[in-house]
Write a protein that holds these residues in place. Sequence first.
Motif, short mmCIF file in Angstrom:
data_model
loop_
_atom_site.label_atom_id
_atom_site.label_comp_id
_atom_site.label_asym_id
_atom_site.label_seq_id
_atom_site.Cartn_x
_atom_site.Cartn_y
_atom_site.Cartn_z
N PHE A 49 2.24 10.25 -5.24
CA PHE A 49 1.59 9.31 -6.15
C PHE A 49 1.52 7.92 -5.51
CE2 PHE A 49 2.03 6.01 -9.39
CZ PHE A 49 0.89 6.24 -10.14
N GLU A 50 2.63 7.44 -4.99
CA GLU A 50 2.66 6.12 -4.35
C GLU A 50 1.74 6.05 -3.15
OE1 GLU A 50 4.04 3.15 -5.08
OE2 GLU A 50 4.76 3.95 -6.98
N ASN A 56 1.06 2.86 -0.86
CA ASN A 56 2.36 2.38 -0.43
C ASN A 56 2.93 3.40 0.56
OD1 ASN A 56 5.00 1.55 -0.11
ND2 ASN A 56 5.24 0.96 -2.25
N TYR A 57 2.74 3.14 1.84
CA TYR A 57 3.13 4.09 2.86
C TYR A 57 4.64 4.20 3.01
CZ TYR A 57 -1.80 3.90 3.92
OH TYR A 57 -3.15 3.96 3.82
N LEU A 58 5.34 3.13 2.74
CA LEU A 58 6.80 3.17 2.85
C LEU A 58 7.38 4.13 1.81
CD1 LEU A 58 9.27 2.12 4.29
CD2 LEU A 58 9.35 0.24 2.66
N LEU A 59 6.93 4.04 0.58
CA LEU A 59 7.41 4.97 -0.45
C LEU A 59 6.78 6.36 -0.29
CD1 LEU A 59 7.61 2.74 -3.65
CD2 LEU A 59 9.46 3.51 -2.16
N GLY A 60 5.72 6.44 0.49
CA GLY A 60 5.13 7.75 0.79
C GLY A 60 6.07 8.63 1.60
N ILE A 61 7.05 7.99 2.25
CA ILE A 61 8.06 8.76 2.99
C ILE A 61 8.84 9.66 2.03
CG2 ILE A 61 10.19 8.55 4.35
CD1 ILE A 61 8.96 6.04 5.59
#
Length: 186
Positions: A49-50, A56-61
């Motif tokens: 979702f992020e 938001n690639y950081l939260l995509g982790i």
Amino acid sequence: MQTTTMKKSLISDCEYPVSAEYRYSPHAYAWRVLIQGVICALLAVYGIFELVVNRNYLLGIFAVVGAYGAVKTFLSNMYPRAIRFEDDTISFVGVTGSAQSYTISELKNVRLRENPSTRRLFVRMDGDNFMKGRYWLDVRFYDKPEELFWRVCDIEVASNPKSLRARARLSNAHKKDTHTKDTRTK
């Protein structure tokens, strides 16, 4: 009345039945495995979702980490809820009830990483990959934990008796038997 055929361990004083099933404690399995898998799945959904909506690639982790945890819990049977021994077969039964089975006499290279103080084993069977052949066994939470621990160690020794670890286990078992016999005769 049915008699149970017993088998002597190669490396310990333990005897165990030829056919047996060891089940993970249901309460512990729910807390230690199922909830972990659900949290990982939720993290994966949140990460996707992020990544898609908010870029938001950081939260995509979270998507990668959560997907990995969910797959190893629910699809690859890495945390078996039951382990069955039937004559010459070992089966690891996963969350969904599906089993991955191996013929013990055909195994050529079973590898264990163990933590003796916590009785946790990481078992790698022949031809292991991400989806099959890798299992975390927290034997403290299974029926008859000592018996299961030594039984799995026996499979490692029997599958690769020339390995350094197998030779050490067999040597220690031999020393223990010799010491026990010597003290009994005195």
